[in-house]
Design a protein around this motif. Structure first.
Motif, PDB file in Angstrom:
ATOM      1  N   SER A  42     -19.863 -84.370 -53.926  1.00 55.17           N
ATOM      2  CA  SER A  42     -20.449 -85.561 -54.518  1.00 55.17           C
ATOM      3  C   SER A  42     -21.805 -85.170 -55.085  1.00 55.17           C
ATOM      4  N   TYR A  43     -22.264 -85.913 -56.069  1.00 55.19           N
ATOM      5  CA  TYR A  43     -23.560 -85.596 -56.660  1.00 55.19           C
ATOM      6  C   TYR A  43     -24.187 -86.862 -57.224  1.00 55.19           C
ATOM      7  N   PHE A  44     -25.461 -86.742 -57.596  1.00 53.07           N
ATOM      8  CA  PHE A  44     -26.166 -87.802 -58.307  1.00 53.07           C
ATOM      9  C   PHE A  44     -27.098 -87.129 -59.311  1.00 53.07           C
ATOM     10  N   THR A  45     -27.571 -87.888 -60.256  1.00 55.57           N
ATOM     11  CA  THR A  45     -28.545 -87.369 -61.226  1.00 55.57           C
ATOM     12  C   THR A  45     -29.845 -88.139 -61.040  1.00 55.57           C
ATOM     13  N   LEU A  46     -30.931 -87.557 -61.483  1.00 55.59           N
ATOM     14  CA  LEU A  46     -32.219 -88.240 -61.386  1.00 55.59           C
ATOM     15  C   LEU A  46     -32.225 -89.503 -62.235  1.00 55.59           C
ATOM     16  N   GLU A  47     -31.498 -89.453 -63.342  1.00 59.45           N
ATOM     17  CA  GLU A  47     -31.424 -90.617 -64.216  1.00 59.45           C
ATOM     18  C   GLU A  47     -30.735 -91.794 -63.529  1.00 59.45           C
ATOM     19  N   VAL A  48     -29.765 -91.482 -62.661  1.00 60.99           N
ATOM     20  CA  VAL A  48     -29.035 -92.521 -61.945  1.00 60.99           C
ATOM     21  C   VAL A  48     -29.783 -92.948 -60.679  1.00 60.99           C
ATOM     22  N   THR A  64     -27.257 -96.127 -55.811  1.00 63.16           N
ATOM     23  CA  THR A  64     -27.264 -94.670 -55.641  1.00 63.16           C
ATOM     24  C   THR A  64     -27.770 -94.301 -54.255  1.00 63.16           C
ATOM     25  N   VAL A  65     -28.844 -94.956 -53.822  1.00 64.43           N
ATOM     26  CA  VAL A  65     -29.391 -94.683 -52.498  1.00 64.43           C
ATOM     27  C   VAL A  65     -28.372 -95.047 -51.419  1.00 64.43           C
ATOM     28  N   GLN A  66     -27.682 -96.152 -51.604  1.00 66.07           N
ATOM     29  CA  GLN A  66     -26.666 -96.557 -50.637  1.00 66.07           C
ATOM     30  C   GLN A  66     -25.520 -95.555 -50.600  1.00 66.07           C
ATOM     31  N   PHE A  67     -25.150 -95.022 -51.772  1.00 67.55           N
ATOM     32  CA  PHE A  67     -24.113 -93.994 -51.846  1.00 67.55           C
ATOM     33  C   PHE A  67     -24.520 -92.768 -51.029  1.00 67.55           C
ATOM     34  N   ILE A 125     -30.384 -78.365 -68.678  1.00 64.73           N
ATOM     35  CA  ILE A 125     -29.394 -79.380 -69.036  1.00 64.73           C
ATOM     36  C   ILE A 125     -30.033 -80.754 -68.852  1.00 64.73           C
ATOM     37  N   ASN A 126     -29.753 -81.667 -69.772  1.00 62.67           N
ATOM     38  CA  ASN A 126     -30.351 -83.006 -69.686  1.00 62.67           C
ATOM     39  C   ASN A 126     -29.948 -83.748 -68.419  1.00 62.67           C
ATOM     40  N   GLU A 127     -28.673 -83.705 -68.065  1.00 59.24           N
ATOM     41  CA  GLU A 127     -28.205 -84.459 -66.903  1.00 59.24           C
ATOM     42  C   GLU A 127     -27.865 -83.505 -65.769  1.00 59.24           C
ATOM     43  N   LEU A 128     -28.884 -83.147 -64.999  1.00 56.40           N
ATOM     44  CA  LEU A 128     -28.708 -82.228 -63.886  1.00 56.40           C
ATOM     45  C   LEU A 128     -28.036 -82.942 -62.719  1.00 56.40           C
ATOM     46  N   LYS A 129     -26.951 -82.381 -62.249  1.00 57.66           N
ATOM     47  CA  LYS A 129     -26.228 -82.957 -61.117  1.00 57.66           C
ATOM     48  C   LYS A 129     -26.804 -82.377 -59.825  1.00 57.66           C
ATOM     49  N   ILE A 130     -27.308 -83.253 -58.967  1.00 60.40           N
ATOM     50  CA  ILE A 130     -27.854 -82.832 -57.684  1.00 60.40           C
ATOM     51  C   ILE A 130     -26.775 -83.083 -56.640  1.00 60.40           C
ATOM     52  N   PRO A 131     -26.267 -82.016 -56.020  1.00 62.76           N
ATOM     53  CA  PRO A 131     -25.167 -82.179 -55.061  1.00 62.76           C
ATOM     54  C   PRO A 131     -25.620 -82.869 -53.787  1.00 62.76           C
ATOM     55  N   VAL A 132     -24.710 -83.627 -53.216  1.00 64.07           N
ATOM     56  CA  VAL A 132     -24.931 -84.271 -51.926  1.00 64.07           C
ATOM     57  C   VAL A 132     -24.141 -83.448 -50.914  1.00 64.07           C
ATOM     58  N   PRO A 133     -24.840 -82.719 -50.036  1.00 61.83           N
ATOM     59  CA  PRO A 133     -24.119 -81.885 -49.063  1.00 61.83           C
ATOM     60  C   PRO A 133     -23.209 -82.739 -48.179  1.00 61.83           C
ATOM     61  N   GLN A 134     -22.075 -82.172 -47.789  1.00 63.56           N
ATOM     62  CA  GLN A 134     -21.163 -82.902 -46.915  1.00 63.56           C
ATOM     63  C   GLN A 134     -21.698 -82.973 -45.484  1.00 63.56           C
ATOM     64  N   ASP A 135     -22.418 -81.965 -45.075  1.00 61.94           N
ATOM     65  CA  ASP A 135     -22.906 -81.852 -43.703  1.00 61.94           C
ATOM     66  C   ASP A 135     -24.299 -82.476 -43.594  1.00 61.94           C
ATOM     67  N   VAL A 136     -24.457 -83.423 -42.682  1.00 57.03           N
ATOM     68  CA  VAL A 136     -25.744 -84.106 -42.516  1.00 57.03           C
ATOM     69  C   VAL A 136     -26.833 -83.141 -42.055  1.00 57.03           C
ATOM     70  N   VAL A 137     -26.477 -82.106 -41.297  1.00 58.91           N
ATOM     71  CA  VAL A 137     -27.472 -81.125 -40.861  1.00 58.91           C
ATOM     72  C   VAL A 137     -28.015 -80.363 -42.072  1.00 58.91           C
ATOM     73  N   VAL A 138     -27.148 -80.021 -43.021  1.00 51.53           N
ATOM     74  CA  VAL A 138     -27.582 -79.353 -44.254  1.00 51.53           C
ATOM     75  C   VAL A 138     -28.497 -80.288 -45.045  1.00 51.53           C
ATOM     76  N   PHE A 139     -28.135 -81.564 -45.104  1.00 48.88           N
ATOM     77  CA  PHE A 139     -28.975 -82.556 -45.779  1.00 48.88           C
ATOM     78  C   PHE A 139     -30.383 -82.524 -45.209  1.00 48.88           C
ATOM     79  N   TRP A 140     -30.510 -82.610 -43.873  1.00 47.41           N
ATOM     80  CA  TRP A 140     -31.833 -82.652 -43.246  1.00 47.41           C
ATOM     81  C   TRP A 140     -32.586 -81.334 -43.387  1.00 47.41           C
ATOM     82  N   LYS A 141     -31.865 -80.208 -43.401  1.00 45.87           N
ATOM     83  CA  LYS A 141     -32.537 -78.916 -43.619  1.00 45.87           C
ATOM     84  C   LYS A 141     -33.121 -78.860 -45.027  1.00 45.87           C
TER      85      LYS A 141
END
Length: 155
Positions: A42-48, A64-67, A125-141
């Motif tokens: 999953s990913y999001f962009t800064l524009e979104v 987006t934040v809720q996602f 690239i104009n629309e940079l996709k920022i990945p959402v890690p699947q693992d919550v521990v990776v997210f917090w790291k």
């Protein structure tokens, strides 16, 4: 630092042609590779992530934040929330016990990912996709790495 200033700083990473001054963080690169190898990404962009307001300000896009929060089973909390939040924002709380995330957490995640050498070319690239890690521990790291990078740049 205001949210608009941080977003501007993140967006300015796109404009830097030679990011020589940025040190390579081995843990960051390892985490980014782990995310890249995940099957469903999953990913999001800064524009979104942000919406412009009528007075040219920026606010977080609640959908987006809720996602992002839903990906980890977390509740999104505005830093201004007061009341009985106990250790919700304590630095001593280990990531696996955190039950909420904040605006700055999402921005720190973005900042860390954009500092990865694996994203050097993607920054153009104009629309940079920022990945959402699947693992919550990776997210917090990644949030912690983003926070450390932000802190180093203040020095």
């Amino acid at each position: 630092m205001r949210m608009e200033d941080y977003l501007s700083k993140i967006n300015n990473l796109r404009l830097v042609e030679h990011r020589v001054g940025l040190c390579v963080n081995a843990e960051l690169e390892e985490l980014i590779l782990k995310i890249a190898l995940e099957n469903s990404q999953s990913y999001f962009t800064l524009e979104v992530l942000f919406q412009k307001t009528n007075n040219n300000g920026m606010v977080l896009n609640p959908e987006t934040v809720q996602f992002i929060a839903n990906c980890y089973g977390l509740m999104f909390m505005d830093e201004k929330v007061t009341g009985n939040v106990c250790f919700a924002h304590s630095q001593e709380l280990r990531p696996e016990f955190k039950q909420s995330c904040t605006t700055i957490d999402v921005l720190d995640l973005s900042y860390a990912i954009l500092h990865s050498s694996l994203y050097c070319e993607d920054l153009k690239i104009n629309e940079l996709k920022i990945p959402v890690p699947q693992d919550v521990v990776v997210f917090w790291k990644l949030v912690q790495i983003g926070k450390e990078l932000r802190g180093k740049e203040k020095e």
